[in-house]
Enzyme design. Structure first.
Site, PDB file in Angstrom:
ATOM      1  N   ALA A  11       6.174   2.906 -10.699  1.00  0.00           N
ATOM      2  CA  ALA A  11       5.521   2.178 -11.795  1.00  0.00           C
ATOM      3  C   ALA A  11       4.034   2.553 -11.872  1.00  0.00           C
ATOM      4  O   ALA A  11       3.498   2.804 -12.957  1.00  0.00           O
ATOM      5  CB  ALA A  11       5.690   0.673 -11.590  1.00  0.00           C
ATOM      6  N   ARG A  97      -6.769  -0.574   3.987  1.00  0.00           N
ATOM      7  CA  ARG A  97      -7.848  -1.309   3.297  1.00  0.00           C
ATOM      8  C   ARG A  97      -8.859  -1.966   4.244  1.00  0.00           C
ATOM      9  O   ARG A  97     -10.041  -2.022   3.934  1.00  0.00           O
ATOM     10  CB  ARG A  97      -7.241  -2.392   2.389  1.00  0.00           C
ATOM     11  N   CYS A 126      -4.231  -5.741  -6.382  1.00  0.00           N
ATOM     12  CA  CYS A 126      -4.395  -5.840  -7.843  1.00  0.00           C
ATOM     13  C   CYS A 126      -4.876  -7.220  -8.289  1.00  0.00           C
ATOM     14  O   CYS A 126      -5.600  -7.345  -9.285  1.00  0.00           O
ATOM     15  CB  CYS A 126      -3.097  -5.478  -8.548  1.00  0.00           C
ATOM     16  N   GLN A 153       1.364 -13.759 -10.967  1.00  0.00           N
ATOM     17  CA  GLN A 153       1.499 -12.305 -10.872  1.00  0.00           C
ATOM     18  C   GLN A 153       2.803 -11.804 -11.488  1.00  0.00           C
ATOM     19  O   GLN A 153       3.870 -12.359 -11.242  1.00  0.00           O
ATOM     20  CB  GLN A 153       1.395 -11.881  -9.402  1.00  0.00           C
ATOM     21  N   LYS A 221      -4.254 -11.127   2.208  1.00  0.00           N
ATOM     22  CA  LYS A 221      -4.915  -9.893   1.738  1.00  0.00           C
ATOM     23  C   LYS A 221      -6.027 -10.244   0.761  1.00  0.00           C
ATOM     24  O   LYS A 221      -7.121  -9.684   0.815  1.00  0.00           O
ATOM     25  CB  LYS A 221      -3.900  -9.000   1.010  1.00  0.00           C
ATOM     26  N   ARG A 243       4.578 -15.633  -8.216  1.00  0.00           N
ATOM     27  CA  ARG A 243       5.205 -14.636  -9.082  1.00  0.00           C
ATOM     28  C   ARG A 243       5.741 -15.325 -10.337  1.00  0.00           C
ATOM     29  O   ARG A 243       6.365 -16.382 -10.233  1.00  0.00           O
ATOM     30  CB  ARG A 243       6.375 -13.982  -8.326  1.00  0.00           C
ATOM     31  N   HIS A 250      -1.402  -9.409 -14.474  1.00  0.00           N
ATOM     32  CA  HIS A 250      -1.617 -10.517 -13.537  1.00  0.00           C
ATOM     33  C   HIS A 250      -2.684 -11.448 -14.109  1.00  0.00           C
ATOM     34  O   HIS A 250      -3.638 -10.992 -14.769  1.00  0.00           O
ATOM     35  CB  HIS A 250      -2.129  -9.993 -12.197  1.00  0.00           C
ATOM     36  N   ASN A 323      -2.009  -5.075 -14.077  1.00  0.00           N
ATOM     37  CA  ASN A 323      -1.927  -4.761 -12.647  1.00  0.00           C
ATOM     38  C   ASN A 323      -1.609  -3.300 -12.385  1.00  0.00           C
ATOM     39  O   ASN A 323      -1.995  -2.752 -11.355  1.00  0.00           O
ATOM     40  CB  ASN A 323      -0.875  -5.650 -11.968  1.00  0.00           C
TER      41      ASN A 323
HETATM   42  N1  LIG Z   1       2.859  -2.347  -8.953  1.00  0.00           N
HETATM   43  C1  LIG Z   1       1.635  -2.799  -8.890  1.00  0.00           C
HETATM   44  O1  LIG Z   1       1.181  -3.624  -9.707  1.00  0.00           O
HETATM   45  C2  LIG Z   1       0.730  -2.328  -7.811  1.00  0.00           C
HETATM   46  C3  LIG Z   1      -0.600  -2.683  -7.869  1.00  0.00           C
HETATM   47  C4  LIG Z   1      -1.450  -2.283  -6.849  1.00  0.00           C
HETATM   48  C5  LIG Z   1      -0.962  -1.537  -5.817  1.00  0.00           C
HETATM   49  N2  LIG Z   1       0.343  -1.200  -5.785  1.00  0.00           N
HETATM   50  C6  LIG Z   1       0.826  -0.394  -4.657  1.00  0.00           C
HETATM   51  O2  LIG Z   1       1.196   0.888  -5.130  1.00  0.00           O
HETATM   52  C7  LIG Z   1       2.297   1.379  -4.358  1.00  0.00           C
HETATM   53  C8  LIG Z   1       3.425   1.767  -5.284  1.00  0.00           C
HETATM   54  O3  LIG Z   1       3.754   0.689  -6.115  1.00  0.00           O
HETATM   55  P1  LIG Z   1       4.735   0.819  -7.355  1.00  0.00           P
HETATM   56  O4  LIG Z   1       4.676  -0.502  -8.006  1.00  0.00           O
HETATM   57  O5  LIG Z   1       4.441   2.026  -8.149  1.00  0.00           O
HETATM   58  O6  LIG Z   1       6.170   1.000  -6.612  1.00  0.00           O
HETATM   59  P2  LIG Z   1       7.479   1.732  -7.111  1.00  0.00           P
HETATM   60  O7  LIG Z   1       7.653   1.601  -8.573  1.00  0.00           O
HETATM   61  O8  LIG Z   1       8.558   1.219  -6.230  1.00  0.00           O
HETATM   62  O9  LIG Z   1       7.206   3.276  -6.768  1.00  0.00           O
HETATM   63  C9  LIG Z   1       7.153   3.750  -5.444  1.00  0.00           C
HETATM   64  C10 LIG Z   1       6.878   5.238  -5.449  1.00  0.00           C
HETATM   65  O10 LIG Z   1       6.764   5.678  -4.080  1.00  0.00           O
HETATM   66  C11 LIG Z   1       7.658   6.770  -3.881  1.00  0.00           C
HETATM   67  N3  LIG Z   1       8.182   6.797  -2.501  1.00  0.00           N
HETATM   68  C12 LIG Z   1       8.895   5.847  -1.877  1.00  0.00           C
HETATM   69  N4  LIG Z   1       9.230   6.280  -0.641  1.00  0.00           N
HETATM   70  C13 LIG Z   1       8.721   7.518  -0.507  1.00  0.00           C
HETATM   71  C14 LIG Z   1       8.745   8.498   0.521  1.00  0.00           C
HETATM   72  N5  LIG Z   1       9.366   8.280   1.676  1.00  0.00           N
HETATM   73  N6  LIG Z   1       8.098   9.663   0.302  1.00  0.00           N
HETATM   74  C15 LIG Z   1       7.477   9.907  -0.861  1.00  0.00           C
HETATM   75  N7  LIG Z   1       7.429   9.030  -1.885  1.00  0.00           N
HETATM   76  C16 LIG Z   1       8.040   7.845  -1.706  1.00  0.00           C
HETATM   77  C17 LIG Z   1       8.792   6.499  -4.853  1.00  0.00           C
HETATM   78  O11 LIG Z   1       9.512   7.699  -5.058  1.00  0.00           O
HETATM   79  P3  LIG Z   1      11.081   7.718  -5.362  1.00  0.00           P
HETATM   80  O12 LIG Z   1      11.201   7.651  -6.871  1.00  0.00           O
HETATM   81  O13 LIG Z   1      11.491   9.048  -4.853  1.00  0.00           O
HETATM   82  O14 LIG Z   1      11.720   6.584  -4.672  1.00  0.00           O
HETATM   83  C18 LIG Z   1       8.005   6.061  -6.066  1.00  0.00           C
HETATM   84  O15 LIG Z   1       7.466   7.178  -6.729  1.00  0.00           O
HETATM   85  C19 LIG Z   1       2.619   0.274  -3.355  1.00  0.00           C
HETATM   86  O16 LIG Z   1       1.907   0.531  -2.160  1.00  0.00           O
HETATM   87  C20 LIG Z   1       2.082  -0.958  -4.009  1.00  0.00           C
HETATM   88  O17 LIG Z   1       1.737  -1.965  -3.067  1.00  0.00           O
HETATM   89  C21 LIG Z   1       1.210  -1.561  -6.755  1.00  0.00           C
END
Ligand SMILES: NC(=O)c1ccc[n+]([C@@H]2O[C@H](COP(=O)([O-])OP(=O)(O)OC[C@H]3O[C@@H](n4cnc5c(N)ncnc54)[C@H](OP(=O)(O)O)[C@@H]3O)[C@@H](O)[C@H]2O)c1
Length: 341
Positions: A11, A97, A126, A153, A221, A243, A250, A323
Site C-alpha cells: 500500500a 526509530r 503515521c 486510524q 510508539k 481503528r 487517519h 496515512n
Molecule cells: N500503511 C500505512 O499507513 C503505513 C504508514 C506508515 C508506515 N507504514 C509501514 O510501512 C510498511 C509497509 O506497510 P504497507 O501498509 O505498505 O504494507 P503492505 O501493503 O502489507 O506491503 C508490504 C510490502 O512489503 C513487502 N514484503 C513483505 N515481506 C517481504 C520480504 N520478506 N522481502 C521483501 N519484501 C517484503 C511486500 O511484498 P509482497 O507483495 O511480495 O508481499 C509488500 O510490498 C510497514 O512497516 C508499515 O508499518 C505503513
C-alpha cells in the site's frame, strides 16, 4: 540517482513510486523490490513498465537511496548492511526509530535531525505525523507542556490486507443493518488483521497490548516518538489508538497544554502559515477536517480548534492526514529531497 523502493507492491510502496514521479525526483534508475511472492509484478513509472525483483543485498548494490516499506522484521535483515555499504536507507517501519544514531524525521517539524546526513532515517508513525504537523508550530509559539492524543486510524494503516478485510466484511454485512442493532456475535465476520469485526465497528486495539502498562504498542510508539521528534524527553503524553472503518486517512483528537496562555485566534494564525498544514476551521460554515477530505492530498487538515473550558493555556484540535502519503510515502520522499537537494 539509483533509487530503490523496497516493498514496492504494498500500500505504501505503490504510493512511493507514484510520488517519486509526481515530484520529479531525480531518478536515473529505479529498482523495485518485494518478496518472492510478488516478484515479476510490473509497475508503471514515467510511462514505462518496471519489473519488481526479489529483495537481496545484491539487488541493492550501488543504490544511492532505498525507500523502504517492507515491515520491521524484514527491514532489520538488510538495512544495517545496506547502510554500511553506502546506501541511504529511509525506512517506514518502526525497526530503527528509537535507535540513537537513526534520525526520526518529519521535514516540516525537525529538519535539523538530517544534519550530518545520517545513513538510516526513519519515517515516524503515521499517527504521530498527523498530530505533530499541528502541534509542533504551536509548540514553537507557546512551548508544549503536555499532550493527550486519541486517534481514529484507517484500515489501510494495516496495509493492503486491512483494506481487503474491511471491504469483504462490508459486503458480508450488507443489508443486515437491522440485525446489527442486536447482533449474534457468532455470526459477525472476524478477520486475521483486526481481531474483531471492523465493518460498522471501531476497535480500540492497534498492535499488541503491553501487559505491564495496558497500552498497546501503537500507543507506546506515539508517546516515545513524539518525545524524540520534539526533543522533549520528559513530555507528559497519553495516547489511545483506535481503528475505524475508513479506507484511507487517519484522524487525531488533540488536547495540548502550553507554557503560556494561547487563544484559539492565535492558534489559527500560527497554523494558517504552518508548512504541511491546511487550516479547515470555520465551524459556522461547516468547515472542519475529515479523513475522506484528507485522503489523496499532501497536507494535514487541521480544525475544530477550541479552548479547553476553564484553561487559558490549553487547546483542543482535530487533525486528519493521508496515512499512506504524508504518514509514510510522501514523508519518505521529502526526506530524500532534503538529503539530496
Ligand atoms: N500503511 C500505512 O499507513 C503505513 C504508514 C506508515 C508506515 N507504514 C509501514 O510501512 C510498511 C509497509 O506497510 P504497507 O501498509 O505498505 O504494507 P503492505 O501493503 O502489507 O506491503 C508490504 C510490502 O512489503 C513487502 N514484503 C513483505 N515481506 C517481504 C520480504 N520478506 N522481502 C521483501 N519484501 C517484503 C511486500 O511484498 P509482497 O507483495 O511480495 O508481499 C509488500 O510490498 C510497514 O512497516 C508499515 O508499518 C505503513
Amino acid at each position: 540517482m539509483r533509487v530503490a523502493v523496497v516493498g514496492a507492491t504494498g500500500a505504501v510502496g505503490r504510493r512511493m513510486v507514484r510520488i517519486l514521479e509526481e515530484r520529479s525526483f531525480p531518478v536515473e534508475e529505479l529498482v523495485l523490490l518485494a518478496s518472492e511472492r510478488s516478484a515479476g509484478t510490473r509497475l508503471r513509472f514515467r510511462g514505462e513498465e518496471h519489473e519488481v525483483g526479489v529483495l537481496s543485498l545484491e539487488a541493492l548494490r550501488g543504490v544511492d537511496v532505498a525507500l523502504s516499506s517492507c515491515g520491521s522484521s524484514v527491514a532489520r535483515t538488510w538495512i544495517p548492511q545496506a547502510a554500511a555499504a553506502g546506501t541511504t536507507c529511509i525506512d517506514n517501519s518502526s525497526a530503527f526509530r528509537m535507535e540513537p544514531d537513526a534520525a526520526l524525521t518529519i521535514p516540516e517539524v525537525n529538519p535539523e535531525s538530517l544534519e550530518g546526513r545520517p545513513r538510516i532515517v526513519c519515517v515516524p508513525n503515521c499517527t504521530i505525523i498527523t498530530a505533530l504537523l499541528a502541534v509542533a508550530p504551536l509548540h514553537r509559539a507557546a512551548g508544549l507542556r503536555s499532550l493527550i492524543l486519541s486517534s481514529y486510524q484507517s484500515v489501510s494503516g494495516a496495509g493492503q490486507r486491512g483494506i481487503v478485510e474491511l471491504a469483504e466484511q462490508i459486503e458480508k454485512l450488507h443489508g443486515m443493518e437491522e440485525e446489527l442493532g442486536s447482533p449474534d456475535p457468532s455470526s459477525l465476520p472476524v478477520g486475521e488483521v483486526f481481531g474483531k469485526t471492523i465493518a460498522y465497528n471501531v476497535v480500540a486495539k492497534i498492535d499488541r497490548f503491553d501487559e505491564q502498562t495496558g497500552f498497546t504498542f501503537e500507543e507506546i510508539k506515539m508517546q516515545r516518538e513524539a518525545r524524540k521528534i520534539l526533543s522533549l524527553p520528559d513530555l507528559e503524553i497519553a495516547t489511545t489508538a483506535v481503528r475505524v472503518p475508513v479506507p484511507v486517512g487517519h484522524a487525531v483528537s488533540i488536547h495540548a497544554t502550553f507554557d503560556r496562555p494561547i487563544t484559539v485566534a492565535e492558534a489559527r494564525e500560527v497554523l494558517a502559515s504552518a508548512p504541511g498544514v491546511q487550516l479547515r476551521d470555520d465551524p459556522a460554515r461547516g468547515v472542519y477536517p475529515s479523513p475522506l477530505e484528507a485522503a489523496g492530498i499532501d497536507d494535514a487538515l487541521v480544525g475544530r480548534i477550541r479552548q479547553v473550558p476553564g484553561r487559558d493555556d490549553a487547546l483542543l484540535l482535530f487533525s486528519c492526514a493521508d496515512n499512506l502519503r504524508k504518514g509514510a510515502a510522501l514523508n519518505a520522499v521529502q526526506i530524500a529531497e532534503h538529503l539530496f537537494a
